[in-house]
Design an enzyme around this catalytic site. Sequence first.
Site, PDB file in Angstrom:
ATOM      1  N   ARG A  59      -1.382  -7.778  16.144  1.00 48.53           N
ATOM      2  CA  ARG A  59      -1.565  -8.319  14.785  1.00 48.53           C
ATOM      3  C   ARG A  59      -2.286  -9.675  14.824  1.00 48.53           C
ATOM      4  O   ARG A  59      -2.919 -10.090  13.860  1.00 48.53           O
ATOM      5  CB  ARG A  59      -0.209  -8.437  14.058  1.00 48.53           C
ATOM      6  CG  ARG A  59      -0.317  -9.041  12.668  1.00 48.53           C
ATOM      7  CD  ARG A  59       0.924  -8.827  11.824  1.00 48.53           C
ATOM      8  NE  ARG A  59       2.157  -9.164  12.498  1.00 48.53           N
ATOM      9  CZ  ARG A  59       2.569 -10.399  12.783  1.00 48.53           C
ATOM     10  NH1 ARG A  59       1.834 -11.441  12.442  1.00 48.53           N
ATOM     11  NH2 ARG A  59       3.706 -10.613  13.419  1.00 48.53           N
ATOM     12  N   TYR A 112     -15.225  -3.275  -8.999  1.00 45.16           N
ATOM     13  CA  TYR A 112     -14.449  -2.063  -8.697  1.00 45.16           C
ATOM     14  C   TYR A 112     -13.101  -2.145  -9.443  1.00 45.16           C
ATOM     15  O   TYR A 112     -12.485  -3.218  -9.501  1.00 45.16           O
ATOM     16  CB  TYR A 112     -14.259  -1.987  -7.176  1.00 45.16           C
ATOM     17  CG  TYR A 112     -13.184  -1.053  -6.708  1.00 45.16           C
ATOM     18  CD1 TYR A 112     -13.215   0.296  -7.069  1.00 45.16           C
ATOM     19  CD2 TYR A 112     -12.129  -1.505  -5.920  1.00 45.16           C
ATOM     20  CE1 TYR A 112     -12.217   1.161  -6.639  1.00 45.16           C
ATOM     21  CE2 TYR A 112     -11.139  -0.651  -5.479  1.00 45.16           C
ATOM     22  CZ  TYR A 112     -11.187   0.682  -5.848  1.00 45.16           C
ATOM     23  OH  TYR A 112     -10.197   1.533  -5.427  1.00 45.16           O
ATOM     24  N   ASP A 184     -18.425  -9.886  -2.836  1.00 46.02           N
ATOM     25  CA  ASP A 184     -18.158  -8.583  -2.228  1.00 46.02           C
ATOM     26  C   ASP A 184     -19.515  -7.910  -2.036  1.00 46.02           C
ATOM     27  O   ASP A 184     -20.197  -7.566  -2.995  1.00 46.02           O
ATOM     28  CB  ASP A 184     -17.252  -7.765  -3.168  1.00 46.02           C
ATOM     29  CG  ASP A 184     -16.957  -6.368  -2.626  1.00 46.02           C
ATOM     30  OD1 ASP A 184     -17.686  -5.896  -1.742  1.00 46.02           O
ATOM     31  OD2 ASP A 184     -16.001  -5.742  -3.117  1.00 46.02           O
ATOM     32  N   LYS A 209     -16.627   1.921   3.424  1.00 43.36           N
ATOM     33  CA  LYS A 209     -17.824   2.512   2.822  1.00 43.36           C
ATOM     34  C   LYS A 209     -18.953   2.621   3.854  1.00 43.36           C
ATOM     35  O   LYS A 209     -18.850   3.366   4.791  1.00 43.36           O
ATOM     36  CB  LYS A 209     -18.231   1.697   1.599  1.00 43.36           C
ATOM     37  CG  LYS A 209     -17.057   1.269   0.705  1.00 43.36           C
ATOM     38  CD  LYS A 209     -16.270   2.443   0.164  1.00 43.36           C
ATOM     39  CE  LYS A 209     -15.296   1.984  -0.903  1.00 43.36           C
ATOM     40  NZ  LYS A 209     -13.994   2.558  -0.874  1.00 43.36           N
TER      41      LYS A 209
END
Length: 390
Positions: A59, A112, A184, A209
């Site tokens: 992590r 979005y 973004d 994407k």
Amino acid sequence: MDERTFGFRTRALHAGTPPDGETGARALPLHLSTSFVFDSTEHAAELFALRTYGNIYTRIGNPTVAAFEEKLASLEGGLGAVATASGLSAQLIAILSLAQNGDHLVASANLYGGTITQFGVTLRRMGIETTFVPGSDLDAVRGALRDNTKAVFTETIGNPKGNVADLAALAEIAHGAGVPLIVDNTFATPYLQRPLTFGADVVVHSTTKYVGGHSDVLGGFVATSNDELAATLKFHQYAIGAVPGPFDCYLLLRGLKTLGVRMDRHCANARAVAAFLVDHPSVEKVYYPGLADHPGYEVATAQMSDFGGMVSFTAKGGVDVARKVCESTSLFTLAESLGGVESLIEMPSAMTHASTAGSTLEPPVNLIRLSVGIEDIDDLLADLAHALSL
Ligand code: PLP
């Protein structure tokens, strides 16, 4: 040779992924281990104290994740990049690195649907309020700034209508108020546009994407050119814990190798699809930044090397016709998401932007969004022609 002088495609292949020193393996080894062995307790203490976030615990630091971050930082032209579990967690980490309870954000209204929900519900519950304004209305952006505004946020190419953000103008407004511009860049990808070079301070992506490109991995990243912010982002990446798994990063690194060639094909196909739709009698309006009558055409031409693979259009005859078109294509499969090699079709008002229903942020109900893939263009055009003829 200085890696930083290499072109984009060369860096996409080589930056951060040299042959493995230990085994000579040309492809980057996949390190699935969650734990890494220390030489001594002093060594462990030293790693934590130095805040180098090396190989401690996956992590916090993992060689496969780190290679992905190094390559992305190189491709975005940033000093630092952190990989995240999804595009939405990338945005959350970026914003929580800059804002807290009592603060305010200015965001473009063309986003979005999931981002609008995150800002309007999740961040609001944390005491961070957002004012949504039309991103192309620079006076509205300026007018929405408050004393407690901590950032301006926009998509560089807005989802779903391809609104183009004027990055230099927005950066000037944000910097004039002493706050960073977060963008973004998912639709554009670092291959077509590098926002940090136009004055943006933070770039976020849904790597689900185009970066992944094959519809088989979820991910995100945040890149910045600001050293101090890079360290804060790293801290929140592991403190929040929304990190990608090493195998996700392995797939994303593999996707990045072909980003340039895939994008060239996505762009060429999208251009042909947009031209076909413009001339079609069943189509009301086409939204593609590469069309000369698109309001963002000039800015997109100045900022991007090409116009991307996303094309939207409204169908004549309203929502029922739009629904029928979406359900009648066969190569363009009806699904959420975008940026994969296979073409997709969707109806934003019913799918990706359903959360905006009834609000001023809702897209037209007869809007259809296409993620144009890399199939043979004649087949894609025939598929659309068939669906539009029914
Ligand atoms: N940003 C844009 C422009 C998107 O289209 C999406 C998802 O469709 C996201 C962010 C969210 O990404 P993710 O689904 O990886 O969280």
